[in-house]
Design a protein around this motif. Structure first.
Motif, PDB file in Angstrom:
ATOM      1  N   VAL A   1     -12.271  -8.084   0.235  1.00 40.80           N
ATOM      2  CA  VAL A   1     -12.302  -6.661   0.607  1.00 40.80           C
ATOM      3  C   VAL A   1     -11.685  -5.805  -0.483  1.00 40.80           C
ATOM      4  O   VAL A   1     -12.222  -4.754  -0.848  1.00 40.80           O
ATOM      5  N   ILE A   2     -10.586  -6.242  -1.042  1.00 42.08           N
ATOM      6  CA  ILE A   2      -9.847  -5.393  -1.973  1.00 42.08           C
ATOM      7  C   ILE A   2     -10.542  -5.275  -3.318  1.00 42.08           C
ATOM      8  O   ILE A   2     -10.306  -4.329  -4.072  1.00 42.08           O
ATOM      9  N   HIS A   3     -11.418  -6.202  -3.652  1.00 47.31           N
ATOM     10  CA  HIS A   3     -12.129  -6.114  -4.937  1.00 47.31           C
ATOM     11  C   HIS A   3     -13.101  -4.942  -4.967  1.00 47.31           C
ATOM     12  O   HIS A   3     -13.566  -4.546  -6.032  1.00 47.31           O
ATOM     13  N   VAL A   4     -13.409  -4.391  -3.828  1.00 46.75           N
ATOM     14  CA  VAL A   4     -14.321  -3.237  -3.777  1.00 46.75           C
ATOM     15  C   VAL A   4     -13.667  -2.008  -4.397  1.00 46.75           C
ATOM     16  O   VAL A   4     -14.339  -1.140  -4.960  1.00 46.75           O
ATOM     17  N   TYR A   5     -12.348  -1.948  -4.321  1.00 48.26           N
ATOM     18  CA  TYR A   5     -11.622  -0.760  -4.776  1.00 48.26           C
ATOM     19  C   TYR A   5     -11.176  -0.974  -6.218  1.00 48.26           C
ATOM     20  O   TYR A   5     -10.358  -1.836  -6.511  1.00 48.26           O
ATOM     21  N   GLU A   6     -11.729  -0.170  -7.124  1.00 49.32           N
ATOM     22  CA  GLU A   6     -11.471  -0.361  -8.546  1.00 49.32           C
ATOM     23  C   GLU A   6     -10.738   0.801  -9.194  1.00 49.32           C
ATOM     24  O   GLU A   6     -10.001   0.620 -10.146  1.00 49.32           O
ATOM     25  N   GLU A   7     -10.961   2.027  -8.749  1.00 53.16           N
ATOM     26  CA  GLU A   7     -10.445   3.189  -9.470  1.00 53.16           C
ATOM     27  C   GLU A   7      -9.521   4.027  -8.603  1.00 53.16           C
ATOM     28  O   GLU A   7      -9.580   4.005  -7.373  1.00 53.16           O
ATOM     29  N   TRP A   8      -8.675   4.741  -9.289  1.00 57.14           N
ATOM     30  CA  TRP A   8      -7.772   5.694  -8.661  1.00 57.14           C
ATOM     31  C   TRP A   8      -8.559   6.901  -8.200  1.00 57.14           C
ATOM     32  O   TRP A   8      -9.484   7.319  -8.894  1.00 57.14           O
ATOM     33  N   PRO A   9      -8.196   7.530  -7.080  1.00 58.74           N
ATOM     34  CA  PRO A   9      -7.139   7.142  -6.142  1.00 58.74           C
ATOM     35  C   PRO A   9      -7.635   6.071  -5.171  1.00 58.74           C
ATOM     36  O   PRO A   9      -8.787   6.073  -4.770  1.00 58.74           O
ATOM     37  N   PHE A  10      -6.733   5.183  -4.789  1.00 57.87           N
ATOM     38  CA  PHE A  10      -7.077   4.102  -3.878  1.00 57.87           C
ATOM     39  C   PHE A  10      -6.964   4.574  -2.427  1.00 57.87           C
ATOM     40  O   PHE A  10      -6.197   5.478  -2.100  1.00 57.87           O
ATOM     41  N   SER A  11      -7.703   3.904  -1.542  1.00 58.82           N
ATOM     42  CA  SER A  11      -7.750   4.312  -0.140  1.00 58.82           C
ATOM     43  C   SER A  11      -6.568   3.743   0.646  1.00 58.82           C
ATOM     44  O   SER A  11      -5.826   2.878   0.162  1.00 58.82           O
ATOM     45  N   ASN A  12      -6.426   4.223   1.869  1.00 60.29           N
ATOM     46  CA  ASN A  12      -5.388   3.699   2.759  1.00 60.29           C
ATOM     47  C   ASN A  12      -5.590   2.213   3.038  1.00 60.29           C
ATOM     48  O   ASN A  12      -4.633   1.453   3.174  1.00 60.29           O
ATOM     49  N   LYS A  13      -6.830   1.784   3.144  1.00 58.55           N
ATOM     50  CA  LYS A  13      -7.127   0.384   3.403  1.00 58.55           C
ATOM     51  C   LYS A  13      -6.631  -0.502   2.262  1.00 58.55           C
ATOM     52  O   LYS A  13      -6.107  -1.596   2.482  1.00 58.55           O
ATOM     53  N   PHE A  14      -6.788   0.013   1.038  1.00 54.30           N
ATOM     54  CA  PHE A  14      -6.330  -0.727  -0.142  1.00 54.30           C
ATOM     55  C   PHE A  14      -4.827  -0.972  -0.055  1.00 54.30           C
ATOM     56  O   PHE A  14      -4.349  -2.102  -0.224  1.00 54.30           O
ATOM     57  N   TYR A  15      -4.066   0.064   0.241  1.00 51.42           N
ATOM     58  CA  TYR A  15      -2.608  -0.079   0.324  1.00 51.42           C
ATOM     59  C   TYR A  15      -2.200  -0.903   1.549  1.00 51.42           C
ATOM     60  O   TYR A  15      -1.202  -1.630   1.508  1.00 51.42           O
ATOM     61  N   ALA A  16      -2.958  -0.797   2.650  1.00 52.62           N
ATOM     62  CA  ALA A  16      -2.644  -1.586   3.842  1.00 52.62           C
ATOM     63  C   ALA A  16      -2.779  -3.076   3.558  1.00 52.62           C
ATOM     64  O   ALA A  16      -1.980  -3.898   4.041  1.00 52.62           O
ATOM     65  N   ILE A  17      -3.784  -3.438   2.765  1.00 52.66           N
ATOM     66  CA  ILE A  17      -3.962  -4.845   2.399  1.00 52.66           C
ATOM     67  C   ILE A  17      -2.806  -5.311   1.529  1.00 52.66           C
ATOM     68  O   ILE A  17      -2.285  -6.426   1.698  1.00 52.66           O
ATOM     69  N   LEU A  18      -2.375  -4.444   0.577  1.00 49.54           N
ATOM     70  CA  LEU A  18      -1.219  -4.785  -0.254  1.00 49.54           C
ATOM     71  C   LEU A  18       0.019  -5.007   0.610  1.00 49.54           C
ATOM     72  O   LEU A  18       0.762  -5.985   0.439  1.00 49.54           O
ATOM     73  N   ASN A  19       0.261  -4.113   1.560  1.00 53.27           N
ATOM     74  CA  ASN A  19       1.413  -4.266   2.461  1.00 53.27           C
ATOM     75  C   ASN A  19       1.296  -5.520   3.316  1.00 53.27           C
ATOM     76  O   ASN A  19       2.310  -6.171   3.634  1.00 53.27           O
ATOM     77  N   THR A  20       0.072  -5.873   3.684  1.00 51.82           N
ATOM     78  CA  THR A  20      -0.143  -7.068   4.501  1.00 51.82           C
ATOM     79  C   THR A  20       0.235  -8.323   3.730  1.00 51.82           C
ATOM     80  O   THR A  20       0.881  -9.237   4.275  1.00 51.82           O
ATOM     81  N   PHE A  21      -0.139  -8.386   2.464  1.00 51.32           N
ATOM     82  CA  PHE A  21       0.239  -9.533   1.639  1.00 51.32           C
ATOM     83  C   PHE A  21       1.762  -9.666   1.576  1.00 51.32           C
ATOM     84  O   PHE A  21       2.312 -10.764   1.705  1.00 51.32           O
ATOM     85  N   ALA A  22       2.449  -8.543   1.363  1.00 53.82           N
ATOM     86  CA  ALA A  22       3.911  -8.584   1.264  1.00 53.82           C
ATOM     87  C   ALA A  22       4.533  -9.027   2.587  1.00 53.82           C
ATOM     88  O   ALA A  22       5.497  -9.804   2.603  1.00 53.82           O
ATOM     89  N   PHE A  23       3.989  -8.546   3.694  1.00 54.00           N
ATOM     90  CA  PHE A  23       4.521  -8.919   5.007  1.00 54.00           C
ATOM     91  C   PHE A  23       4.305 -10.405   5.281  1.00 54.00           C
ATOM     92  O   PHE A  23       5.185 -11.086   5.823  1.00 54.00           O
ATOM     93  N   LEU A  24       3.160 -10.938   4.901  1.00 52.16           N
ATOM     94  CA  LEU A  24       2.898 -12.356   5.127  1.00 52.16           C
ATOM     95  C   LEU A  24       3.809 -13.239   4.278  1.00 52.16           C
ATOM     96  O   LEU A  24       4.212 -14.323   4.712  1.00 52.16           O
ATOM     97  N   VAL A  25       4.145 -12.775   3.074  1.00 54.99           N
ATOM     98  CA  VAL A  25       5.101 -13.529   2.253  1.00 54.99           C
ATOM     99  C   VAL A  25       6.451 -13.609   2.949  1.00 54.99           C
ATOM    100  O   VAL A  25       7.084 -14.677   3.001  1.00 54.99           O
ATOM    101  N   SER A  26       6.896 -12.495   3.510  1.00 57.28           N
ATOM    102  CA  SER A  26       8.176 -12.509   4.236  1.00 57.28           C
ATOM    103  C   SER A  26       8.104 -13.413   5.465  1.00 57.28           C
ATOM    104  O   SER A  26       9.078 -14.096   5.814  1.00 57.28           O
ATOM    105  N   LEU A  27       6.951 -13.439   6.116  1.00 55.22           N
ATOM    106  CA  LEU A  27       6.775 -14.281   7.300  1.00 55.22           C
ATOM    107  C   LEU A  27       6.871 -15.763   6.935  1.00 55.22           C
ATOM    108  O   LEU A  27       7.521 -16.556   7.629  1.00 55.22           O
ATOM    109  N   ILE A  28       6.242 -16.132   5.847  1.00 57.17           N
ATOM    110  CA  ILE A  28       6.287 -17.538   5.413  1.00 57.17           C
ATOM    111  C   ILE A  28       7.703 -17.921   4.988  1.00 57.17           C
ATOM    112  O   ILE A  28       8.152 -19.046   5.229  1.00 57.17           O
ATOM    113  N   ASN A  29       8.424 -16.998   4.365  1.00 56.71           N
ATOM    114  CA  ASN A  29       9.815 -17.275   4.000  1.00 56.71           C
ATOM    115  C   ASN A  29      10.670 -17.531   5.232  1.00 56.71           C
ATOM    116  O   ASN A  29      11.600 -18.347   5.201  1.00 56.71           O
TER     117      ASN A  29
END
Length: 783
Positions: free
Chosen positions: A529-557
């Motif tokens: 999904v995130i590869h669709v977004y290439e140029e600035w400005p990025f959408s809310n979905k793009f940042y939500a996916i980034l936040n999701t990755f960070a949250f899952l890292v904390s969950l695994i820790n």
């Protein structure tokens, strides 16, 4: 003749073994008797009988033989009949006469020394067969008490058996029950003393007391069973609805408790009337007559089994009877919730009434609470019900529904009765399904299908990327969690909790593998999904996916510190790398997303720097410069218009990103982008231009009061973050004398350490010596 009779007397072995052996308590009495005997024989040594008086021996030994025969008869009589003090006195008199006759008859036997030894053996033999008078009297008293107790039981038991439920009042029943307990306690107390004294099992007295103990145990146990069940209605047991066990009928509850005690005593061999009268003998409780093993090996207590019977009957009537409307495989939650309700509704009565009784009989850790035992019986019901329904669950929906409900039920039961499945894993109802490999494979396949369907619903939902936590602008949030991340985390937590109630470690490991597969599949789909977004400005979905990755890292820790998960992984091989692999893949995705954001920002900053480079740095005059923001400002502290626009564009991008990502992600991003912007200014501005004094001053104003000010909103020490750029600005604006001294030192080829010390003296710490000289060479027109 006399010698032959004496020899036959000494060698005869037909003296009966007495019915009780010398106990440890009679040691002092034995010592006293032995001492008296030795005194007698010490007198024999001082006198001997002349040979011409041997005829007197014959008469004496005849008297001894006569007395001995009477002693033997007396011993047989005392063993076969009820004995009293009169029999003992006769026995003692006969023995004393025998000793006296022996003493008188051999007073002068100096020449027949072997007679002394034979008589000594006779005396020792009689002493070894003799029971101490005090112990003998105690035994007689015990036997009288046992006989009285037997008569009491025979008089009360028939009345109680026939009339307890119809003719007798509660007070009378309670009184009779107490009498029965005390009478049987007397019988058992005597039997316990005989056991402790190591009484031979072939003795008539042992057999007599043992028979009384066994016969009355069977009779009393059966009567107590019937009366205990009858008392349920009196106290309102069990609670099956909103009503409680009747607290006002105190007499009936007292009767209930007395009957409960009797049943515990009949099962365990531990008897207790009050604090002062208690039998807790390991020998008694280990007899087949009672627990047939150590008390702590008793799984369930009999009265609690009886208390479970009304609930068992009710359960079978409603949930297993063929014609019952509640016997419906479409609704497994009906019988599961009912069992859970029965446990919680009856818990107060069990903990307030039953547990204190158990505490009186057993030490801590030697018994399970009444609630625990009752729950075990009800779990057996649930297992039997599921076993019956299992072959009917051909529909996948019903199969999944039943498993889900059983897992929820297990979770609730483990909360109500902590540790019950650890006590006995066989009690776990889900074993009905997972003892069969086919059932488990079906379960795993259905779980995979359900998880895939769930993930599809996340990616197909328009609201999945809406932030539901952490979007409050009034405070910094470590994580910003979107709806998709929240749903996935709940799903993962649910899978982990469900796996805890799966009975096999191998199956639990399979569940962990399923979780790892789910996480990896989710990561791949996010990456697509995130590869669709290439140029600035990025959408809310793009940042939500980034936040999701960070949250899952904390969950695994967090999983790394989960003792349950660590145990499962370690028992099935070293899977510690599973956590590391998941974290590495998610952090790699975060780095790639950051790289995409940073590259877009740097690209736009590079376009702005192209305009910024057009300033005449080598011939700038601040007095005539038209780039100042307003005529009223002093030129010495004013940013250039192009520089201000450049810094403003950077600040807008930072502000936008800070609103969209969590604080921990933004901090990481900020330091990465700061280094790239620093390199951009250093390489594209400082190293590609020459600066006169005003040009160097203007660059310092733009960077220190522009660029550094933006970062100071988020970073405390910008001087350390931009150390390389700060050192270069300082070199461009230092005095001509300082620059000449540095160049002279460099050209004189002084040591590197000495040159670095010279740089530190003017506040430069990060630039290499060659870079320092290169920056100095960018200065032109300095006096």
């Amino acid at each position: 003749m006399a010698l032959n009779q004496l020899s036959r007397l000494c060698l005869t072995e037909d003296v009966p073994i007495p019915f009780i052996r010398q106990s440890k308590q009679s040691t002092e009495q034995q010592d006293e008797l032995l001492s008296n005997s030795l005194n007698i024989f010490s007198k024999l040594k001082s006198s001997f009988l002349p040979a011409e008086q041997l005829t007197e021996y014959d008469l004496a030994l005849q008297r001894i033989a006569k007395h001995r025969e009477q002693l033997v008869k007396q011993l047989v009589k005392t063993e076969s009949e009820s004995c009293d003090n009169k029999h003992w006195e006769e026995f003692a008199t006969r023995f004393e006469e025998t000793i006296n006759d022996s003493k008188d008859s051999i007073k002068h036997a100096k020449k027949v020394s072997f007679l002394y030894e034979n008589l000594r053996k006779i005396n020792e033999k009689l002493l070894s067969k003799l029971v101490a008078k005090e112990q003998y009297c105690q035994l007689l008293k015990l036997l009288r008490d046992v006989s009285d107790a037997d008569r009491s039981l025979k008089s009360i038991y028939p009345v109680m058996k026939q009339d307890y439920s119809t003719k007798l009042s509660v007070d009378t029943i309670i009184l009779n029950i107490c009498t029965i307990r005390r009478s049987y306690y007397t019988v058992v107390h005597c039997f316990n003393l005989l056991l402790q004294a190591n009484l031979t099992k072939t003795s008539p007295i042992y057999r007599y007391v043992e028979k009384l103990t066994i016969d009355w145990k069977e009779n009393i146990n059966q009567l107590a069973n019937d009366m205990f069940t009858w008392s349920f209605e009196m106290i309102g047991w069990p609670t099956v609805g909103l009503e409680d066990v009747n607290p006002d009928r105190s007499k009936h509850r007292s009767l209930f408790c007395d009957l409960f005690r009797i049943l515990i005593e009949m099962q365990t061999g531990i008897f207790q009337l009050d604090d002062s009268t208690k039998i807790k003998s390991s020998k008694l409780s280990q007899l087949e007559l009672f627990a047939n093993g150590p008390v702590d090996s008793i799984r369930y207590h009999n009265p609690i089994k009886l208390m479970a019977i009304p609930l068992i009957k009710r359960f079978n009537y409603h949930f297993t009877a063929p014609n019952s409307k509640l016997n419906n495989i479409e609704n497994p939650e009906w019988f599961l919730c009912q069992v859970e309700q029965w446990i919680t509704r009856n818990e107060p009565f069990l903990s307030d009434t039953i547990d204190p009784i158990l505490e009186q009989y057993f030490e801590d850790g030697m018994y399970k609470t009444a609630k625990f035992q009752l729950t075990c019986h009800l779990l057996e019901l649930v297992k039997a019900k599921l076993q019956t329904d299992a072959h009917k669950l051909t529909n996948d929906r019903l199969f999944t529904l039943t498993l889900d409900e059983v897992i929820i039920f297990n979770k609730q039961i483990d909360f109500i009765v902590s540790g019950i499945f650890e006590f006995d894993a066989k009690l776990n109802p889900i074993r009905v399904f997972f003892d069969d490999e086919v059932h488990f494979e079906r379960f795993i396949n259905l779980e995979k299908a359900r998880l895939n369907e769930f993930v599809d619903s996340i990616f197909n939902s328009d609201s999945s990327w809406n932030i539901i936590y952490g979007n409050d602008s009034t405070e910094e949030n470590q994580y910003m969690i979107c709806e998709a991340a929240d749903k996935l985390s709940l799903l993962l937590q649910n899978l982990i909790e469900r796996s805890q109630y799966i009975p096999s470690n191998m199956y639990r490991s399979r569940m962990m593998d399923l979780i790892v597969e789910l996480m990896d599949d989710f990561r791949l789909r996010l990456a697509q999904v995130i590869h669709v977004y290439e140029e600035w400005p990025f959408s809310n979905k793009f940042y939500a996916i980034l936040n999701t990755f960070a949250f899952l890292v904390s969950l695994i820790n967090e999983w790394r510190n989960n003792s349950y998960l660590l145990q499962i992984f370690n028992e099935n091989g070293d899977h510690s790398s599973a956590f590391n692999n998941m974290i590495d893949t998610f952090e790699l995705m975060i780095e790639r997303i950051f790289e995409r954001i940073e590259n877009n920002i740097i690209t736009e900053v590079t376009f702005d720097i192209i305009e910024y480079k057009k300033l005449n740095w080598h011939s700038m005059s601040l007095e005539s410069n038209l780039n100042y923001q307003s005529e009223g400002q002093q030129s010495s502290m004013v940013m250039s218009k192009i520089g201000a626009a450049l810094i403003y564009n950077i600040s807008l991008k930072f502000s936008e990103i800070k609103k969209r990502i969590s604080s921990n992600l933004f901090n990481t991003f900020l330091y990465d982008i700061a280094q790239k912007i620093q390199d951009l200014f250093f390489d594209r501005i400082i190293m590609e231009h020459f600066f006169n004094k005003d040009g160097a001053k203007q660059l310092r104003i733009d960077i220190v009061y522009g660029l550094f000010s933006i970062f100071s909103l988020y970073i405390k020490n910008t001087e350390y973050t931009f150390a390389k750029l700060s050192d270069a600005i300082l070199l461009l604006n230092c005095s001509s004398e300082t620059c000449r001294n540095l160049k002279d030192r460099f050209q004189s080829q002084c040591g590197e350490i000495e040159f670095k010390m010279a740089l530190r003296n003017i506040g430069i710490y990060t630039l290499k010596p060659s870079t320092v000289i290169a920056v100095i060479e960018k200065r032109i027109g300095f006096n």
